[in-house]
Enzyme design. Structure first.
Site, mmCIF file in Angstrom:
data_model
loop_
_atom_site.group_PDB
_atom_site.id
_atom_site.type_symbol
_atom_site.label_atom_id
_atom_site.label_comp_id
_atom_site.label_asym_id
_atom_site.label_seq_id
_atom_site.Cartn_x
_atom_site.Cartn_y
_atom_site.Cartn_z
ATOM 1 N N GLY A 199 17.013 25.662 24.899
ATOM 2 C CA GLY A 199 16.010 26.469 25.613
ATOM 3 C C GLY A 199 14.707 26.293 24.874
ATOM 4 O O GLY A 199 14.546 26.818 23.776
ATOM 5 N N HIS A 200 13.814 25.477 25.418
ATOM 6 C CA HIS A 200 12.556 25.156 24.734
ATOM 7 C C HIS A 200 11.405 25.848 25.459
ATOM 8 O O HIS A 200 11.141 25.568 26.626
ATOM 9 C CB HIS A 200 12.349 23.633 24.688
ATOM 10 C CG HIS A 200 13.386 22.934 23.852
ATOM 11 N ND1 HIS A 200 13.401 21.581 23.634
ATOM 12 C CD2 HIS A 200 14.442 23.431 23.137
ATOM 13 C CE1 HIS A 200 14.417 21.276 22.844
ATOM 14 N NE2 HIS A 200 15.067 22.377 22.542
ATOM 15 N N ASP A 222 15.960 26.750 17.775
ATOM 16 C CA ASP A 222 14.897 27.691 18.153
ATOM 17 C C ASP A 222 13.755 27.750 17.150
ATOM 18 O O ASP A 222 13.119 28.794 16.956
ATOM 19 C CB ASP A 222 15.479 29.111 18.362
ATOM 20 C CG ASP A 222 16.602 29.099 19.382
ATOM 21 O OD1 ASP A 222 16.542 28.274 20.311
ATOM 22 O OD2 ASP A 222 17.533 29.919 19.241
ATOM 23 N N GLN A 262 18.670 21.801 19.612
ATOM 24 C CA GLN A 262 19.428 22.529 18.570
ATOM 25 C C GLN A 262 18.755 22.325 17.201
ATOM 26 O O GLN A 262 17.576 22.042 17.149
ATOM 27 C CB GLN A 262 20.903 22.072 18.533
ATOM 28 C CG GLN A 262 21.734 22.482 19.739
ATOM 29 C CD GLN A 262 21.474 21.669 20.986
ATOM 30 O OE1 GLN A 262 21.610 20.469 20.990
ATOM 31 N NE2 GLN A 262 21.108 22.323 22.078
ATOM 32 N N LYS A 277 10.555 23.878 18.745
ATOM 33 C CA LYS A 277 10.451 22.446 19.064
ATOM 34 C C LYS A 277 9.655 22.207 20.346
ATOM 35 O O LYS A 277 8.761 21.361 20.388
ATOM 36 C CB LYS A 277 11.856 21.818 19.196
ATOM 37 C CG LYS A 277 12.679 21.899 17.921
ATOM 38 C CD LYS A 277 14.083 21.399 18.120
ATOM 39 C CE LYS A 277 14.953 22.289 18.979
ATOM 40 N NZ LYS A 277 15.302 23.592 18.408
HETATM 41 P P1 GDP Z 1 12.980 25.727 20.511
HETATM 42 O O1 GDP Z 1 14.350 25.858 21.066
HETATM 43 O O2 GDP Z 1 12.977 25.118 19.150
HETATM 44 O O3 GDP Z 1 12.018 25.036 21.433
HETATM 45 O O4 GDP Z 1 12.434 27.212 20.313
HETATM 46 P P2 GDP Z 1 12.566 28.432 21.360
HETATM 47 O O5 GDP Z 1 11.604 28.241 22.457
HETATM 48 O O6 GDP Z 1 13.990 28.674 21.712
HETATM 49 O O7 GDP Z 1 12.176 29.653 20.416
HETATM 50 C C1 GDP Z 1 10.940 29.719 19.765
HETATM 51 C C2 GDP Z 1 10.256 31.012 20.211
HETATM 52 O O8 GDP Z 1 9.174 31.283 19.358
HETATM 53 C C3 GDP Z 1 9.672 30.926 21.599
HETATM 54 O O9 GDP Z 1 9.679 32.207 22.175
HETATM 55 C C4 GDP Z 1 8.235 30.468 21.339
HETATM 56 O O10 GDP Z 1 7.346 30.861 22.371
HETATM 57 C C5 GDP Z 1 7.931 31.199 20.065
HETATM 58 N N1 GDP Z 1 7.046 30.535 19.109
HETATM 59 C C6 GDP Z 1 6.960 29.221 18.798
HETATM 60 N N2 GDP Z 1 6.104 29.033 17.755
HETATM 61 C C7 GDP Z 1 5.642 30.254 17.413
HETATM 62 C C8 GDP Z 1 4.773 30.727 16.388
HETATM 63 O O11 GDP Z 1 4.249 29.987 15.556
HETATM 64 N N3 GDP Z 1 4.562 32.069 16.327
HETATM 65 C C9 GDP Z 1 5.145 32.939 17.203
HETATM 66 N N4 GDP Z 1 4.897 34.229 17.069
HETATM 67 N N5 GDP Z 1 5.963 32.522 18.179
HETATM 68 C C10 GDP Z 1 6.231 31.209 18.267
HETATM 69 P P1 IMO Z 2 17.556 24.847 21.066
HETATM 70 O O1 IMO Z 2 17.363 23.422 21.487
HETATM 71 C C1 IMO Z 2 20.026 27.851 19.152
HETATM 72 C C2 IMO Z 2 24.369 27.331 19.409
HETATM 73 C C3 IMO Z 2 25.119 28.343 20.236
HETATM 74 C C4 IMO Z 2 26.434 28.346 19.494
HETATM 75 C C5 IMO Z 2 26.619 26.893 19.099
HETATM 76 C C6 IMO Z 2 27.495 26.085 20.049
HETATM 77 O O2 IMO Z 2 16.956 25.831 21.998
HETATM 78 O O3 IMO Z 2 17.158 25.045 19.648
HETATM 79 P P2 IMO Z 2 27.167 25.112 22.488
HETATM 80 O O4 IMO Z 2 26.757 25.758 23.772
HETATM 81 O O5 IMO Z 2 26.273 24.000 22.068
HETATM 82 O O6 IMO Z 2 28.599 24.709 22.485
HETATM 83 O O7 IMO Z 2 27.029 26.268 21.383
HETATM 84 O O8 IMO Z 2 25.314 26.330 19.072
HETATM 85 N N1 IMO Z 2 23.253 26.652 20.128
HETATM 86 C C7 IMO Z 2 21.960 26.917 19.924
HETATM 87 N N2 IMO Z 2 21.367 27.845 19.155
HETATM 88 N N3 IMO Z 2 19.270 26.978 19.843
HETATM 89 C C8 IMO Z 2 19.857 26.035 20.607
HETATM 90 O O9 IMO Z 2 19.151 25.048 21.207
HETATM 91 C C9 IMO Z 2 21.264 25.993 20.701
HETATM 92 N N4 IMO Z 2 22.144 25.212 21.370
HETATM 93 C C10 IMO Z 2 23.361 25.621 21.001
HETATM 94 O O10 IMO Z 2 24.490 29.591 20.217
HETATM 95 O O11 IMO Z 2 26.310 29.093 18.319
HETATM 96 MG MG MG Z 3 15.585 27.326 21.875
#
Ligand code: GDP
Ligand code: IMO
Ligand code: MG
Length: 420
Positions: free
Chosen positions: A40-41, A13, A222, A16
């Protein structure tokens, strides 16, 4: 040509999806190489928000080909839902989304096994996303998997039933109720939907593309601290999250890896169980969680929050051979008078400047305090626009890691990105 990589340096998270979307116009091909719908991107542009689980984050760029690579595990139900959501926007995915034939399929019973395992673990549970990731990779390594290449075989239904029967036998040993009938119907509908897409041999496809001078970006899911080999085992996911995973996940050689972009938040978060040395249980942790909207994009769970951990960051930079850093969410720190960064750990009187095998309650982070910049940085366009305190913070991280920060994200929107 070489393939570039963008991957997470923390527990996922890091942002990415947002940055891959920003960089996509510079690439011909964006490819997922590992993980599955546990990811979850989040992408935000033109006041629209999309959360992608399986489909690469280049999908909204007209001239970009998106590939789900061999190393991914795919649930046809989630895939079908995702294509439906994207096609509502008018994008025709048949042309710019390709599937690799060795991608493993997540069966309905893999999801049940995931839930049953977690149930059995009780308080020791991993905190899995419940998408069937662990059991699917277990079958892959155990040489039992069903792959996308199998869906066109006349024998597919039999292969499915054989694997399902084995899963059902295993499930009898658990005290766990389940009913897969509805999900199974959707699953077979999803399989039919997969057939619409071009199925490729990943290795030939990518190597040919490199010879032709095509620009490729591999999109990690991840984060490295969740990697099966290098992460906080057993509280990890089941795939190779690191740059090494790009080779096996796409079928290209190590010598074909170019720039490795490592992405990190200016603080750190974790969803699910497991050790977290810099986790905050005070008002600062709550503040990061609240202002940062730290809720899992896949599960909606609250993310645990803490100060940036340099021991962990230096470790993950090293494992991946990171050549360029990307920092996100520094805008959240704008709300703090002061904030901290852990430089190393201590156990008793011993200094620990490496990421230890066992992270227990004796491992205590040692912090450096920074003065906050207390100004909105969302509208900054260049380094010169940044407050001095922010520039000092950037220089400090570059010095500590030995890697330049080349991209800074100052907000969730595509537009809130500074390429340095
Ligand atoms: P990913 O899994 O690495 O793609 O990241 P996620 O989407 O799960 O979580 C990142 C969260 O931070 C999302 O809600 C994005 O919309 C938000 N986000 C990404 N970059 C920034 C940033 O620079 N500032 C803020 N405030 N939010 C951001
Ligand atoms: P993105 O791509 C954050 C965590 C789960 C759990 C562990 C194992 O959005 O960054 P799994 O379902 O893979 O067996 O879970 O890994 N986890 C993540 N945490 N971002 C993710 O993906 C994750 N994918 C798995 O919360 O702790
Ligand atoms: Mg994510």
């Amino acid at each position: 040509m070489k393939a570039d990589v963008l991957l997470g340096l923390q527990w996922g998270d890091e942002g990415k999806g947002k940055i891959v979307d920003v960089l996509s116009p510079n690439y011909d091909i964006i490819a997922r190489f590992q993980g599955g719908p546990n990811a979850g991107h989040t992408l935000i542009f033109n006041n629209q928000k999309f959360v992608l689980h399986l489909i690469p984050s280049g999908i909204f760029r007209k001239n970009t080909i998106n590939v789900i690579g061999d190393g991914v595990v795919l649930d046809p139900v989630i895939f079908a839902e995702e294509i439906e959501q994207i096609e509502k926007t008018g994008i025709n995915l048949s042309e710019n989304l390709l599937l690799a034939e060795k991608t493993n399929l997540i069966l309905p019973t893999h999801r049940i096994l995931d839930a049953a395992n977690e149930n059995e673990l009780g308080n020791a549970k991993i905190g899995s996303t419940g998408k069937g990731i662990g059991p699917t990779y277990t079958d892959k390594i155990g040489r039992n998997a069903l792959r996308i290449g199998d869906i066109v075989s006349e024998d597919f239904k039999n292969k499915y039933n054989d694997l399902k029967t084995r899963h059902l036998k295993r499930l009898k040993t658990y005290n766990f109720d389940f009913d897969i009938s509805e999900y199974e119907k959707k699953w077979f509908k999803g399989i039919e939907k997969l057939k619409r897409f071009k199925i490729i041999n990943s290795s030939y496809f990518f190597n040919k593309a490199l010879i032709e001078g095509k620009k490729i970006l591999a999109e990690g899911a991840q984060g490295t601290l969740l990697d099966i080999n290098s992460g906080t085992y057993p509280f990890v996911t089941s795939s190779t999250v690191t740059s090494a995973g790009v080779c096996t996940g796409l079928g290209i050689a190590p010598s074909k890896i170019g720039e490795v972009y490592g992405i990190f938040k200016a603080y750190i978060t974790r969803v699910g169980s497991g050790p977290f040395p810099t986790e905050l249980f005070d008002g600062n942790g709550e503040k990061l969680q609240k202002i940062g909207h730290e809720y899992g994009a896949t599960t909606g769970r609250k993310r645990r929050c803490g100060w940036l951990d340099l021991t962990a960051l230096k470790y993950t930079v090293q494992i991946n051979g990171v050549t360029a850093l990307i920092m996100t969410k520094a805008d959240i720190l704008s709300e703090f008078d002061t904030f901290k960064v852990s430089e190393y750990y201590k156990s008793g009187t011993c200094k620990i400047d490496y990421f230890p095998y066992e992270i227990n309650e004796n491992i205590k982070p040692v912090y450096k305090t920074f003065k906050g910049w207390k100004t909105n940085i969302n509208n900054c366009k260049t380094k010169e626009d940044f407050p001095k305190e922010f520039n000092d913070f950037i220089k400090y991280i570059e010095k500590q890691t030995g890697v330049p920060i080349k991209i800074i994200s100052t907000g969730a929107d595509r537009a809130e990105t500074i390429i340095l």
